[in-house]
Scaffold this motif. Structure first.
Motif, PDB file in Angstrom:
ATOM      1  N   SER A  75      24.720 103.686   3.662  1.00 35.63           N
ATOM      2  CA  SER A  75      23.435 103.739   4.353  1.00 35.63           C
ATOM      3  C   SER A  75      23.703 104.190   5.780  1.00 35.63           C
ATOM      4  CB  SER A  75      22.761 102.365   4.369  1.00 35.63           C
ATOM      5  OG  SER A  75      22.525 101.920   3.056  1.00 35.63           O
ATOM      6  N   GLY A  76      22.789 104.960   6.331  1.00 41.32           N
ATOM      7  CA  GLY A  76      22.951 105.468   7.686  1.00 41.32           C
ATOM      8  C   GLY A  76      22.156 104.650   8.686  1.00 41.32           C
ATOM      9  N   MET A  77      22.676 104.532   9.904  1.00 37.25           N
ATOM     10  CA  MET A  77      22.012 103.759  10.948  1.00 37.25           C
ATOM     11  C   MET A  77      21.864 104.622  12.196  1.00 37.25           C
ATOM     12  SD  MET A  77      23.379 100.425  13.053  1.00 37.25           S
ATOM     13  CE  MET A  77      23.684  99.450  11.626  1.00 37.25           C
ATOM     14  N   GLY A  78      20.651 104.786  12.675  1.00 36.71           N
ATOM     15  CA  GLY A  78      20.426 105.487  13.933  1.00 36.71           C
ATOM     16  C   GLY A  78      19.985 106.928  13.742  1.00 36.71           C
ATOM     17  N   THR A  79      19.243 107.408  14.736  1.00 34.42           N
ATOM     18  CA  THR A  79      18.708 108.768  14.659  1.00 34.42           C
ATOM     19  C   THR A  79      19.796 109.812  14.871  1.00 34.42           C
ATOM     20  OG1 THR A  79      18.104 108.670  16.998  1.00 34.42           O
ATOM     21  CG2 THR A  79      16.401 108.086  15.405  1.00 34.42           C
ATOM     22  N   GLU A  80      20.792 109.517  15.697  1.00 31.53           N
ATOM     23  CA  GLU A  80      21.864 110.486  15.935  1.00 31.53           C
ATOM     24  C   GLU A  80      22.650 110.753  14.657  1.00 31.53           C
ATOM     25  OE1 GLU A  80      25.945 110.881  18.530  1.00 31.53           O
ATOM     26  OE2 GLU A  80      24.356 109.572  19.283  1.00 31.53           O
ATOM     27  N   VAL A  81      22.960 109.712  13.905  1.00 33.59           N
ATOM     28  CA  VAL A  81      23.679 109.858  12.639  1.00 33.59           C
ATOM     29  C   VAL A  81      22.821 110.651  11.660  1.00 33.59           C
ATOM     30  CG1 VAL A  81      24.527 108.578  10.634  1.00 33.59           C
ATOM     31  CG2 VAL A  81      25.061 107.781  12.927  1.00 33.59           C
ATOM     32  N   SER A  82      21.538 110.315  11.579  1.00 34.79           N
ATOM     33  CA  SER A  82      20.652 110.986  10.635  1.00 34.79           C
ATOM     34  C   SER A  82      20.489 112.463  10.960  1.00 34.79           C
ATOM     35  CB  SER A  82      19.286 110.298  10.618  1.00 34.79           C
ATOM     36  OG  SER A  82      19.431 108.981  10.163  1.00 34.79           O
ATOM     37  N   GLU A  83      20.368 112.801  12.223  1.00 33.82           N
ATOM     38  CA  GLU A  83      20.210 114.202  12.611  1.00 33.82           C
ATOM     39  C   GLU A  83      21.442 115.025  12.251  1.00 33.82           C
ATOM     40  OE1 GLU A  83      19.261 114.065  16.753  1.00 33.82           O
ATOM     41  OE2 GLU A  83      17.173 113.478  16.391  1.00 33.82           O
ATOM     42  N   LYS A  84      22.620 114.459  12.436  1.00 33.42           N
ATOM     43  CA  LYS A  84      23.848 115.186  12.112  1.00 33.42           C
ATOM     44  C   LYS A  84      24.034 115.339  10.605  1.00 33.42           C
ATOM     45  CE  LYS A  84      26.536 114.079  16.216  1.00 33.42           C
ATOM     46  NZ  LYS A  84      27.728 113.388  16.738  1.00 33.42           N
ATOM     47  N   LEU A  85      23.763 114.270   9.852  1.00 35.86           N
ATOM     48  CA  LEU A  85      24.030 114.306   8.421  1.00 35.86           C
ATOM     49  C   LEU A  85      22.961 115.054   7.627  1.00 35.86           C
ATOM     50  CD1 LEU A  85      25.497 110.767   7.747  1.00 35.86           C
ATOM     51  CD2 LEU A  85      26.695 112.939   7.987  1.00 35.86           C
ATOM     52  N   GLU A  86      21.753 115.158   8.142  1.00 36.76           N
ATOM     53  CA  GLU A  86      20.705 115.906   7.444  1.00 36.76           C
ATOM     54  C   GLU A  86      21.103 117.372   7.252  1.00 36.76           C
ATOM     55  OE1 GLU A  86      16.190 114.827   7.979  1.00 36.76           O
ATOM     56  OE2 GLU A  86      17.219 114.766   9.915  1.00 36.76           O
ATOM     57  N   ARG A  87      21.823 117.923   8.192  1.00 36.57           N
ATOM     58  CA  ARG A  87      22.203 119.333   8.146  1.00 36.57           C
ATOM     59  C   ARG A  87      23.634 119.544   7.644  1.00 36.57           C
ATOM     60  NH1 ARG A  87      19.503 118.564  13.009  1.00 36.57           N
ATOM     61  NH2 ARG A  87      21.466 118.434  14.134  1.00 36.57           N
ATOM     62  N   ALA A  88      24.275 118.514   7.140  1.00 38.91           N
ATOM     63  CA  ALA A  88      25.689 118.624   6.772  1.00 38.91           C
ATOM     64  C   ALA A  88      25.948 118.543   5.268  1.00 38.91           C
ATOM     65  CB  ALA A  88      26.482 117.529   7.485  1.00 38.91           C
ATOM     66  N   SER A  89      24.945 118.677   4.441  1.00 40.80           N
ATOM     67  CA  SER A  89      25.148 118.582   2.998  1.00 40.80           C
ATOM     68  C   SER A  89      26.078 119.694   2.523  1.00 40.80           C
ATOM     69  CB  SER A  89      23.806 118.681   2.283  1.00 40.80           C
ATOM     70  OG  SER A  89      23.988 118.500   0.898  1.00 40.80           O
ATOM     71  N   GLY A  90      27.084 119.333   1.742  1.00 42.15           N
ATOM     72  CA  GLY A  90      28.065 120.286   1.239  1.00 42.15           C
ATOM     73  C   GLY A  90      29.218 120.531   2.186  1.00 42.15           C
ATOM     74  N   LYS A  91      29.202 119.921   3.344  1.00 51.06           N
ATOM     75  CA  LYS A  91      30.261 120.120   4.332  1.00 51.06           C
ATOM     76  C   LYS A  91      31.186 118.902   4.370  1.00 51.06           C
ATOM     77  CE  LYS A  91      27.496 123.046   7.309  1.00 51.06           C
ATOM     78  NZ  LYS A  91      26.888 123.187   8.623  1.00 51.06           N
ATOM     79  N   PHE A  92      32.388 119.111   4.912  1.00 54.08           N
ATOM     80  CA  PHE A  92      33.326 118.008   5.092  1.00 54.08           C
ATOM     81  C   PHE A  92      32.904 117.196   6.319  1.00 54.08           C
ATOM     82  CE2 PHE A  92      37.068 116.049   6.947  1.00 54.08           C
ATOM     83  CZ  PHE A  92      37.587 115.394   5.856  1.00 54.08           C
ATOM     84  N   VAL A  93      32.791 115.881   6.160  1.00 52.35           N
ATOM     85  CA  VAL A  93      32.417 115.010   7.272  1.00 52.35           C
ATOM     86  C   VAL A  93      33.365 113.807   7.318  1.00 52.35           C
ATOM     87  CG1 VAL A  93      29.978 115.649   7.297  1.00 52.35           C
ATOM     88  CG2 VAL A  93      30.706 113.764   5.893  1.00 52.35           C
ATOM     89  N   GLU A  94      33.543 113.274   8.519  1.00 56.11           N
ATOM     90  CA  GLU A  94      34.262 112.011   8.712  1.00 56.11           C
ATOM     91  C   GLU A  94      33.280 111.021   9.298  1.00 56.11           C
ATOM     92  OE1 GLU A  94      37.702 112.617  11.141  1.00 56.11           O
ATOM     93  OE2 GLU A  94      38.933 113.136   9.411  1.00 56.11           O
ATOM     94  N   LEU A  95      33.175 109.858   8.666  1.00 56.88           N
ATOM     95  CA  LEU A  95      32.183 108.857   9.036  1.00 56.88           C
ATOM     96  C   LEU A  95      32.852 107.546   9.401  1.00 56.88           C
ATOM     97  CD1 LEU A  95      29.791 109.460   6.004  1.00 56.88           C
ATOM     98  CD2 LEU A  95      29.649 110.499   8.266  1.00 56.88           C
ATOM     99  N   ARG A  96      32.358 106.911  10.461  1.00 60.15           N
ATOM    100  CA  ARG A  96      32.815 105.569  10.844  1.00 60.15           C
ATOM    101  C   ARG A  96      31.769 104.585  10.317  1.00 60.15           C
ATOM    102  NH1 ARG A  96      36.566 104.201  14.555  1.00 60.15           N
ATOM    103  NH2 ARG A  96      36.432 106.263  15.489  1.00 60.15           N
ATOM    104  N   TYR A  97      32.235 103.543   9.621  1.00 59.33           N
ATOM    105  CA  TYR A  97      31.319 102.621   8.950  1.00 59.33           C
ATOM    106  C   TYR A  97      31.714 101.169   9.160  1.00 59.33           C
ATOM    107  CZ  TYR A  97      34.892 101.889   5.408  1.00 59.33           C
ATOM    108  OH  TYR A  97      36.057 101.551   4.765  1.00 59.33           O
ATOM    109  N   LYS A  98      30.741 100.300   8.870  1.00 66.87           N
ATOM    110  CA  LYS A  98      30.968  98.856   8.827  1.00 66.87           C
ATOM    111  C   LYS A  98      30.588  98.375   7.430  1.00 66.87           C
ATOM    112  CE  LYS A  98      29.838  97.954  13.657  1.00 66.87           C
ATOM    113  NZ  LYS A  98      28.967  97.236  14.575  1.00 66.87           N
TER     114      LYS A  98
END
Length: 136
Positions: A75-98
């Motif tokens: 699950s995503g938290m925050g508008t900054e995370v959502s804005e970045k991940l909305e446009r990143a489908s199919g791309k390599f991403v590194e995510l910090r999570y709890k």
């Protein structure tokens, strides 16, 4: 007798508050995961939360001889995370999570909550690169 009832009620409330904190607000683990972002969408009936799936390299299986995709649902938290991940489908991403021990409906449908995007790379090597381009 009245004094003992008050002490017992106070003790029960304290134990209940501690249990709720431990179950829903205590951070069990923190970490970073990387992989190809499969999807990231906003969904829910009452609480609209951002949910996503990250497909990691390699295969992992609990039983010998079977293959299982290694995916990370979060699950995503925050508008900054959502804005970045909305446009990143199919791309390599590194995510910090709890990771929490329990789920809360307004926090998301997963125990894993992403709160920071470390890197958004390009499309992974080999993804649709074998398809020849017709140049006429």
């Amino acid at each position: 007798m009245n004094k003992y009832v008050k002490i017992a009620i106070f003790s029960l409330l304290l134990i209940l508050a501690g249990t709720i904190y431990w179950r829903y607000f205590f951070v069990f683990a923190e970490g970073v995961k990387g992989g190809t972002l499969n999807y990231y969408e906003k969904k829910g009936f009452v609480f609209k939360t951002w949910e996503g799936r990250l497909v990691q390299e390699g295969f992992q299986s609990p039983t010998a001889g079977a293959l299982q995709s290694n995916e990370f649902r979060f699950s995503g938290m925050g508008t900054e995370v959502s804005e970045k991940l909305e446009r990143a489908s199919g791309k390599f991403v590194e995510l910090r999570y709890k990771e929490y021990l329990g789920k809360l409906p307004w926090r998301g449908a997963s125990r894993f909550v992403v709160y920071e995007v470390l890197e958004v790379g390009g499309v992974k090597e080999g993804a649709n690169s074998d398809i020849p381009v017709n140049k006429e």
